[in-house]
Structures are given as structure tokens and as C-alpha cells.
Design a protein around this motif. Structure first.
Motif, mmCIF file in Angstrom:
data_model
loop_
_atom_site.group_PDB
_atom_site.id
_atom_site.type_symbol
_atom_site.label_atom_id
_atom_site.label_comp_id
_atom_site.label_asym_id
_atom_site.label_seq_id
_atom_site.Cartn_x
_atom_site.Cartn_y
_atom_site.Cartn_z
ATOM 1 N N HIS A 3 58.004 51.652 74.228
ATOM 2 C CA HIS A 3 57.421 52.706 73.390
ATOM 3 C C HIS A 3 58.385 53.867 73.187
ATOM 4 O O HIS A 3 59.356 54.027 73.924
ATOM 5 N N PHE A 4 58.079 54.669 72.171
ATOM 6 C CA PHE A 4 58.704 55.975 71.979
ATOM 7 C C PHE A 4 57.778 57.022 72.572
ATOM 8 O O PHE A 4 56.580 57.019 72.285
ATOM 9 N N HIS A 5 58.333 57.932 73.340
ATOM 10 C CA HIS A 5 57.562 59.071 73.836
ATOM 11 C C HIS A 5 57.922 60.302 73.006
ATOM 12 O O HIS A 5 59.090 60.659 72.884
ATOM 13 N N PHE A 6 56.912 60.935 72.434
ATOM 14 C CA PHE A 6 57.098 62.170 71.671
ATOM 15 C C PHE A 6 56.282 63.270 72.323
ATOM 16 O O PHE A 6 55.112 63.063 72.662
ATOM 17 N N THR A 33 60.758 66.596 72.371
ATOM 18 C CA THR A 33 61.271 65.518 73.213
ATOM 19 C C THR A 33 61.019 64.187 72.529
ATOM 20 O O THR A 33 59.902 63.911 72.093
ATOM 21 N N VAL A 34 62.061 63.382 72.438
ATOM 22 C CA VAL A 34 61.948 62.021 71.919
ATOM 23 C C VAL A 34 62.675 61.109 72.902
ATOM 24 O O VAL A 34 63.883 61.234 73.105
ATOM 25 N N LEU A 35 61.922 60.191 73.525
ATOM 26 C CA LEU A 35 62.506 59.247 74.473
ATOM 27 C C LEU A 35 62.242 57.827 73.972
ATOM 28 O O LEU A 35 61.132 57.503 73.554
ATOM 29 N N SER A 36 63.266 56.985 74.026
ATOM 30 C CA SER A 36 63.195 55.625 73.504
ATOM 31 C C SER A 36 63.721 54.655 74.557
ATOM 32 O O SER A 36 64.063 55.062 75.674
ATOM 33 N N PRO A 37 63.830 53.358 74.229
ATOM 34 C CA PRO A 37 64.426 52.426 75.198
ATOM 35 C C PRO A 37 65.844 52.805 75.616
ATOM 36 O O PRO A 37 66.311 52.357 76.676
ATOM 37 N N VAL A 62 58.497 48.124 69.305
ATOM 38 C CA VAL A 62 59.581 48.714 70.100
ATOM 39 C C VAL A 62 60.041 47.734 71.163
ATOM 40 O O VAL A 62 61.245 47.529 71.360
ATOM 41 N N LEU A 63 59.113 47.085 71.845
ATOM 42 C CA LEU A 63 59.459 46.157 72.918
ATOM 43 C C LEU A 63 60.201 44.934 72.398
ATOM 44 O O LEU A 63 61.209 44.511 72.971
ATOM 45 N N ASP A 64 59.728 44.369 71.297
ATOM 46 C CA ASP A 64 60.270 43.100 70.818
ATOM 47 C C ASP A 64 61.495 43.238 69.916
ATOM 48 O O ASP A 64 62.311 42.305 69.837
ATOM 49 N N ASP A 65 61.609 44.365 69.230
ATOM 50 C CA ASP A 65 62.593 44.443 68.156
ATOM 51 C C ASP A 65 63.717 45.454 68.363
ATOM 52 O O ASP A 65 64.670 45.480 67.567
ATOM 53 N N TRP A 66 63.641 46.287 69.385
ATOM 54 C CA TRP A 66 64.660 47.320 69.574
ATOM 55 C C TRP A 66 66.056 46.725 69.734
ATOM 56 O O TRP A 66 67.030 47.227 69.163
ATOM 57 N N ASP A 67 66.169 45.653 70.497
ATOM 58 C CA ASP A 67 67.486 45.073 70.794
ATOM 59 C C ASP A 67 67.796 43.813 69.992
ATOM 60 O O ASP A 67 68.799 43.136 70.259
ATOM 61 N N GLU A 68 66.984 43.510 68.996
ATOM 62 C CA GLU A 68 67.145 42.251 68.275
ATOM 63 C C GLU A 68 68.073 42.341 67.078
ATOM 64 O O GLU A 68 68.413 41.329 66.463
ATOM 65 N N GLY A 69 68.460 43.536 66.677
ATOM 66 C CA GLY A 69 69.303 43.684 65.500
ATOM 67 C C GLY A 69 68.506 43.478 64.222
ATOM 68 O O GLY A 69 67.291 43.270 64.241
ATOM 69 N N GLY A 70 69.180 43.545 63.079
ATOM 70 C CA GLY A 70 68.511 43.323 61.811
ATOM 71 C C GLY A 70 67.721 44.523 61.331
ATOM 72 O O GLY A 70 67.829 45.634 61.870
ATOM 73 N N ASP A 71 66.896 44.288 60.312
ATOM 74 C CA ASP A 71 66.172 45.373 59.664
ATOM 75 C C ASP A 71 65.156 46.049 60.578
ATOM 76 O O ASP A 71 64.937 47.257 60.483
ATOM 77 N N LYS A 72 64.523 45.270 61.459
ATOM 78 C CA LYS A 72 63.524 45.875 62.338
ATOM 79 C C LYS A 72 64.171 46.861 63.312
ATOM 80 O O LYS A 72 63.649 47.961 63.542
ATOM 81 N N ALA A 73 65.283 46.492 63.881
ATOM 82 C CA ALA A 73 65.994 47.401 64.785
ATOM 83 C C ALA A 73 66.494 48.622 64.020
ATOM 84 O O ALA A 73 66.450 49.749 64.537
ATOM 85 N N GLU A 75 65.926 54.444 62.779
ATOM 86 C CA GLU A 75 65.751 55.483 61.765
ATOM 87 C C GLU A 75 64.541 56.359 62.073
ATOM 88 O O GLU A 75 64.608 57.581 61.959
ATOM 89 N N VAL A 76 63.428 55.743 62.474
ATOM 90 C CA VAL A 76 62.236 56.556 62.733
ATOM 91 C C VAL A 76 62.371 57.309 64.054
ATOM 92 O O VAL A 76 61.801 58.397 64.213
ATOM 93 N N ARG A 77 63.126 56.744 65.006
ATOM 94 C CA ARG A 77 63.430 57.494 66.232
ATOM 95 C C ARG A 77 64.240 58.736 65.891
ATOM 96 O O ARG A 77 63.969 59.843 66.356
ATOM 97 N N GLY A 78 65.260 58.556 65.046
ATOM 98 C CA GLY A 78 66.081 59.690 64.628
ATOM 99 C C GLY A 78 65.277 60.714 63.855
ATOM 100 O O GLY A 78 65.457 61.916 64.030
#
Length: 246
Positions: free
Chosen positions: A232-235, A219-223, A192-203, A208-211
Motif C-alpha cells: 500500500h501507499f501511506h498518505f 507524508t507519502v510512503l510506498s514499497p 501496489v502489491l502485485d504491480d509495483w515491481d513488475e514493470g510496464g504501464d502498471k508500474a 506517477e500517482v505516488r509522485g
């Protein structure tokens, strides 16, 4: 009078009398009810009267059934058993705001570095999320199986954001879990920390898994929510009826 003429005259009379119209309406309604019930029988995930089975697809009735588990630990654990989810019911612990009467620990669930005990509603949602969202996304996007889901913890006897005053966190009763990364069997690691804003398949995978989590957690909280959730994701399964997905 010919038989053809008689049939024609009879057909003209049908529907002219109030009783005829009522009978026809009742028959049509009965047929519609039978068709609707048959459809619900074939789609238990959309049937609000069918028992929740976590192996079924997520449907129109799933959210309501998950919400019903929040105040009924016994019903929740029966649901896990019905769904053939392996788990252990642990003794309660804690007191006051951090009392934990519901300590449910999933077996054979790919959490790392360990599998913490959580509330049963969180456990049920985690199982649905893994099977209906995370694993399919890993296969679709990367062509690989899920190996493990890394987390930052579930239980923490504290108020929101560690403040000295204010509302207690859902972590205070382990009614929440923080997810930080995913590792696939091919060695791919998605953070989550490294790939959320990087674009591509990881983002794409992370979104998709956040959705998917928004379909099963309260409750679902993300970056996207704030800087405190950058890594992290908070669930959680807070006792509200409508979900928060940010």
C-alpha cells in the motif's frame, strides 16, 4: 537651433541628474510590480494571497496553502465548499491520543470498500490527488477513466507499526489513509502489491500517482520505503512543513 538638435540635447541630459534616475527607477519598479500582480491574478495557484481552490492546477503556492489547513478545520471546510467538493462534517469522537474532533467524509469519492471519515486536510489532499494525478494518469497511460480507489483503512487507534510504546500513528486520528489498488472503467486493476515491481504501464502508473501524492500530502510512503508498505501507499497530513516522499 533646430528642433532635432534640441531633442538630442534633452536626451543627453536625462539620467545625468539624481532625481531623474530615481524617477526612472521608480517608474520601472512600478511597471514591474503591475506586471507581476497581473501574472499572479491570472495564476491563482502560484499566488500565495489567493484563496485555495482545489479546482485550480497545483502551483508554487499550493503546498503552503494546504499546510495552512492543518491547524484550521473551519478554513479547510470553507476551502472544500469553495471548490464545490461535496462532504459531510461529522461529530467528533474518541479521546486522548485517539480523539477525533475533525471527522470529514467525502461524498461521491470513488473509495472502496467504503468512504471513511478522515481529517479535512486529508480530504482536501485526496481530492487534489484524484483530480490532478490519478485520473490524468489513468487517461494518459491506459486511455481509461478511474472507477475506484481501494484502501486498507484510515482510522486505527494505535501507535506506529502497532507497537506498545512510542509515537502514535497518524491513523490514530484518521489523519492518514492507506491506498492499495486502483480499478479503471475498462476493468484494469492496478495493485501496489502485485504491480509495483513488475514493470510496464502498471508500474509506471503507480509511480506517477505516488509522485503526484508527494505534491499534496505531508507524508507519502510506498514499497520503496520498507517492507511494511509493500502492499500500500501511506498518505498523511502530519503537521510538518516539508514533505516526506519515499
Amino acid at each position: 537651433m533646430s528642433r532635432k538638435t534640441q531633442k538630442k540635447n534633452i536626451s543627453r541630459k536625462i539620467g545625468k541628474f539624481r532625481g531623474d534616475r530615481r524617477v526612472i527607477g521608480l517608474l520601472a519598479l512600478f511597471a514591474a510590480l503591475i506586471a507581476a500582480w497581473s501574472w499572479l491574478e491570472a495564476h491563482p495557484e502560484d499566488n500565495p494571497w489567493a484563496p485555495l481552490d482545489l479546482r485550480h492546477p497545483i502551483g508554487m503556492a499550493t503546498a503552503g496553502k494546504l499546510a495552512a489547513l492543518k491547524d484550521d478545520v473551519e478554513l479547510c471546510r470553507v476551502t472544500l465548499e469553495r471548490s464545490e467538493v461535496e462532504f459531510r462534517a461529522l461529530e467528533g469522537t474518541g479521546n486522548a491520543a485517539c480523539e477525533r474532533p475533525d471527522r470529514t467524509q467525502l461524498d461521491n469519492y470513488p473509495l472502496a470498500p467504503d468512504t471513511p471519515s478522515v481529517t479535512c486536510p486529508v480530504a482536501a489532499a485526496l481530492e487534489l490527488w484524484r483530480t490532478k494525478s490519478v485520473a490524468p494518469a489513468a487517461q494518459t497511460i491506459f486511455g481509461s477513466e478511474l472507477s475506484r480507489i481501494e484502501h486498507l483503512g484510515a482510522y486505527s487507534c494505535r501507535r506506529l507499526y502497532g507497537r506498545e510504546e512510542g509515537a502514535w500513528s497518524e491513523h490514530a486520528s484518521a489523519n492518514a489513509i492507506d491506498i492499495s489498488a486502483f480499478v479503471l472503467t475498462d476493468g484494469t486493476r492496478i495493485s501496489v502489491l502485485d504491480d509495483w515491481d513488475e514493470g510496464g504501464d502498471k508500474a509506471r502508473f503507480l509511480r506517477e500517482v505516488r509522485g503526484g501524492a508527494c505534491n499534496v500530502f505531508a507524508t507519502v510512503l510506498s514499497p520503496d520505503y520498507n517492507a511494511a508498505h509493500a502492499n500500500h501507499f501511506h498518505f498523511d497530513q502530519q503537521g510538518r512543513w516539508s514533505g516526506v516522499c519515499r
